[in-house]
Design an enzyme around this catalytic site. Structure first.
Site, PDB file in Angstrom:
ATOM      1  N   HIS A 151      -1.650   0.019 -10.022  1.00 56.84           N
ATOM      2  CA  HIS A 151      -2.461  -0.980  -9.160  1.00 56.84           C
ATOM      3  C   HIS A 151      -2.838  -2.353  -9.626  1.00 56.84           C
ATOM      4  CE1 HIS A 151      -4.481  -1.083  -5.060  1.00 56.84           C
ATOM      5  NE2 HIS A 151      -4.221  -2.371  -5.380  1.00 56.84           N
ATOM      6  N   ARG A 168       0.929  -1.166   0.025  1.00 55.49           N
ATOM      7  CA  ARG A 168      -0.086   0.046   0.053  1.00 55.49           C
ATOM      8  C   ARG A 168       1.012   1.179  -0.044  1.00 55.49           C
ATOM      9  NH1 ARG A 168      -3.615  -2.538  -1.735  1.00 55.49           N
ATOM     10  NH2 ARG A 168      -5.483  -2.939  -0.969  1.00 55.49           N
TER      11      ARG A 168
HETATM   12  P1  NDP Z   1      -2.142 -10.827   5.258  1.00 55.34           P
HETATM   13  O1  NDP Z   1      -2.977 -10.446   6.142  1.00 55.34           O
HETATM   14  O2  NDP Z   1      -2.176 -12.339   4.973  1.00 55.34           O
HETATM   15  O3  NDP Z   1      -0.767 -10.808   5.772  1.00 55.34           O
HETATM   16  C1  NDP Z   1      -0.157  -9.576   6.311  1.00 55.34           C
HETATM   17  C2  NDP Z   1       1.091  -9.752   6.880  1.00 55.34           C
HETATM   18  O4  NDP Z   1       1.791  -8.548   7.362  1.00 55.34           O
HETATM   19  C3  NDP Z   1       1.279 -10.784   7.829  1.00 55.34           C
HETATM   20  O5  NDP Z   1       2.451 -11.339   7.794  1.00 55.34           O
HETATM   21  C4  NDP Z   1       1.283  -9.614   9.108  1.00 55.34           C
HETATM   22  O6  NDP Z   1       2.056 -10.514  10.005  1.00 55.34           O
HETATM   23  C5  NDP Z   1       2.138  -8.825   8.676  1.00 55.34           C
HETATM   24  N1  NDP Z   1       1.853  -7.610   9.505  1.00 55.34           N
HETATM   25  C6  NDP Z   1       0.893  -6.906   9.658  1.00 55.34           C
HETATM   26  N2  NDP Z   1       0.917  -6.022  10.436  1.00 55.34           N
HETATM   27  C7  NDP Z   1       2.417  -5.871  10.828  1.00 55.34           C
HETATM   28  C8  NDP Z   1       2.935  -4.938  11.785  1.00 55.34           C
HETATM   29  N3  NDP Z   1       2.495  -3.998  12.297  1.00 55.34           N
HETATM   30  N4  NDP Z   1       4.399  -5.467  11.908  1.00 55.34           N
HETATM   31  C9  NDP Z   1       4.748  -6.476  11.294  1.00 55.34           C
HETATM   32  N5  NDP Z   1       4.161  -7.172  10.264  1.00 55.34           N
HETATM   33  C10 NDP Z   1       2.858  -6.971  10.109  1.00 55.34           C
HETATM   34  O7  NDP Z   1      -2.125 -10.063   3.866  1.00 55.34           O
HETATM   35  P2  NDP Z   1      -1.934 -10.516   2.302  1.00 55.34           P
HETATM   36  O8  NDP Z   1      -0.706 -11.234   2.394  1.00 55.34           O
HETATM   37  O9  NDP Z   1      -2.966 -11.288   1.901  1.00 55.34           O
HETATM   38  O10 NDP Z   1      -1.970  -9.132   1.633  1.00 55.34           O
HETATM   39  C11 NDP Z   1      -0.915  -8.035   2.032  1.00 55.34           C
HETATM   40  C12 NDP Z   1      -1.297  -6.775   1.321  1.00 55.34           C
HETATM   41  O11 NDP Z   1      -0.889  -6.686  -0.038  1.00 55.34           O
HETATM   42  C13 NDP Z   1      -2.832  -6.423   1.506  1.00 55.34           C
HETATM   43  O12 NDP Z   1      -3.352  -5.914   2.728  1.00 55.34           O
HETATM   44  C14 NDP Z   1      -2.727  -5.282   0.408  1.00 55.34           C
HETATM   45  O13 NDP Z   1      -2.614  -4.124   0.999  1.00 55.34           O
HETATM   46  C15 NDP Z   1      -1.678  -5.690  -0.362  1.00 55.34           C
HETATM   47  N6  NDP Z   1      -2.346  -6.108  -1.761  1.00 55.34           N
HETATM   48  C16 NDP Z   1      -2.090  -5.703  -2.906  1.00 55.34           C
HETATM   49  C17 NDP Z   1      -2.529  -5.905  -4.306  1.00 55.34           C
HETATM   50  C18 NDP Z   1      -1.919  -5.393  -5.424  1.00 55.34           C
HETATM   51  O14 NDP Z   1      -2.429  -5.452  -6.429  1.00 55.34           O
HETATM   52  N7  NDP Z   1      -1.185  -4.371  -5.392  1.00 55.34           N
HETATM   53  C19 NDP Z   1      -3.181  -6.998  -4.527  1.00 55.34           C
HETATM   54  C20 NDP Z   1      -3.718  -7.682  -3.026  1.00 55.34           C
HETATM   55  C21 NDP Z   1      -3.250  -7.051  -1.824  1.00 55.34           C
HETATM   56  P3  NDP Z   1       1.307 -11.815  11.144  1.00 55.34           P
HETATM   57  O15 NDP Z   1       1.528 -12.779   9.928  1.00 55.34           O
HETATM   58  O16 NDP Z   1       2.300 -11.877  12.232  1.00 55.34           O
HETATM   59  O17 NDP Z   1       0.110 -11.599  11.507  1.00 55.34           O
END
Ligand code: NDP
Length: 310
Positions: free
Chosen positions: A273, A225
């Site tokens: 995007h 993001r």
């Molecule tokens: P998930 O919710 O599966 O994974 C999020 C990851 O981020 C987890 O490993 C989580 O840790 C980690 N995380 C969240 N908060 C923190 C923090 N404060 N500190 C450290 N680690 C953190 O999401 P996805 O993998 O499915 O997707 C990730 C992002 O990709 C989406 O939220 C979206 O913004 C983006 N996206 C972009 C797209 C595009 O076309 N550009 C398409 C789809 C998604 P933990 O596992 O420990 O909870």
């Protein structure tokens, strides 16, 4: 008449989702009346994407769950009228698309492909890239998408460090967990991939101080993001040569406004995007599976934690 499921997404999406969702509900043995215009008081479930018509969930008193078609839920998670369970999208098609985007852009920078694009005829300048095993890549976020990308990069031979809120265990990836390990994850990284959700904790995570921890000439790939990175700090790091390039798919404002300096900076690649998209053929099955679970009283998959914001 079956369960009333409201499809709340931009109108243009209806044609591509209608048949896959209807087929997937049938395959789960669910009798569903899927429409874009059910009266709020009749709605049992909502299939949701941002920029649809729905922002006030108050009249949907019967609604038992909202299924987001998007992985990122920052646009809806803080909506105070949304009191029912919310699930985010984890879709095999979305995951594969992201793996291809990340692998492609990391390999571009790793191999220095740009150097050979448009090389003037007759200029023979042999610059051999290092092997992937000599290239340190850090993946921030090890969820559905980050973990898949990190393991793919490791499979290509890269020296991969992954970082998440909680400790993970992924094959051939050095996993770090927790805020206190972020500096360690970034120090000396030659490439950084951001796949974190946007939350209060992750906004401006990559700021001037943390960018300075990267190896000289490092590259950044951000399909997570836009607000994960401090834009001004990024531009300053590109100008000073601390960073060699940034490939950005997501922005604070989308579409990225025409006058934004990212458009004209030769060290920035803007993609609109498109890193990956939820694919109706596979994702409809995920929605149907969750609806079946909701009806059976089973735990929902990919439930959003409102306190964490993702
Ligand atoms: P998930 O919710 O599966 O994974 C999020 C990851 O981020 C987890 O490993 C989580 O840790 C980690 N995380 C969240 N908060 C923190 C923090 N404060 N500190 C450290 N680690 C953190 O999401 P996805 O993998 O499915 O997707 C990730 C992002 O990709 C989406 O939220 C979206 O913004 C983006 N996206 C972009 C797209 C595009 O076309 N550009 C398409 C789809 C998604 P933990 O596992 O420990 O909870």
């Amino acid at each position: 008449m079956g369960l009333k499921v409201l499809f709340s997404a931009p109108r243009s999406r209806w044609d591509e989702w209608r048949t896959p969702l209807t087929d997937a509900f049938s395959a789960e043995g669910l009798e569903v009346d899927l429409a874009t215009d059910h009266p709020p008081e009749d709605v049992d479930y909502i299939v949701y994407a941002p920029n649809g018509f729905l922002s006030d969930f108050t009249p949907y008193q019967r609604c038992r769950a909202v299924f987001s078609l998007w992985a990122g839920v920052e646009a809806i998670v803080g909506n105070e009228t949304l009191t029912m369970p919310l699930t985010r999208m984890v879709d095999p098609g979305l995951e594969r698309g992201m793996v291809e985007y990340v692998a492609g852009h990391v390999l571009r920078h790793h191999l220095g492909i740009d150097r050979f694009l448009g090389t003037p005829q007759g200029e023979w300048e042999p610059v051999v890239p290092p092997l992937a095993s000599d290239r340190k890549i850090t993946v921030l976020g090890l969820g559905a998408l980050g973990a898949a990308c990190a393991t793919t990069l490791a499979g290509l031979g890269f020296d991969v460090t992954g970082w998440a809120r909680t400790q993970k265990d992924l094959p051939d990836v050095r996993c770090l967990g927790g805020a206190e390990t972020l500096d360690q994850a970034l120090t000396g990284a030659e490439g950084v991939v951001l796949l974190l959700p946007l939350t209060a904790e992750t906004e401006n995570l990559l700021d001037a101080r943390r960018l300075a921890l990267l190896a000289d000439g490092a590259f950044v790939v951000n399909p997570g993001r836009g607000p994960l990175i401090d834009d001004d700090a990024l531009l300053a790091a590109l100008d000073s040569g601390v960073l060699s390039h940034a490939t950005l798919d997501v922005f604070r404002e989308e579409p990225l406004p025409k006058p934004h300096p990212f458009w004209t900076n030769p060290k920035v690649t803007v993609t609109p995007h498109i890193a990956s998209e939820t694919r109706p053929s596979s994702a409809a099955k995920v929605v149907a599976e969750n609806l079946r679970r909701a009806e059976a009283g089973e735990p929902l998959l990919y439930l959003v934690d409102r306190t964490l914001g993702y």
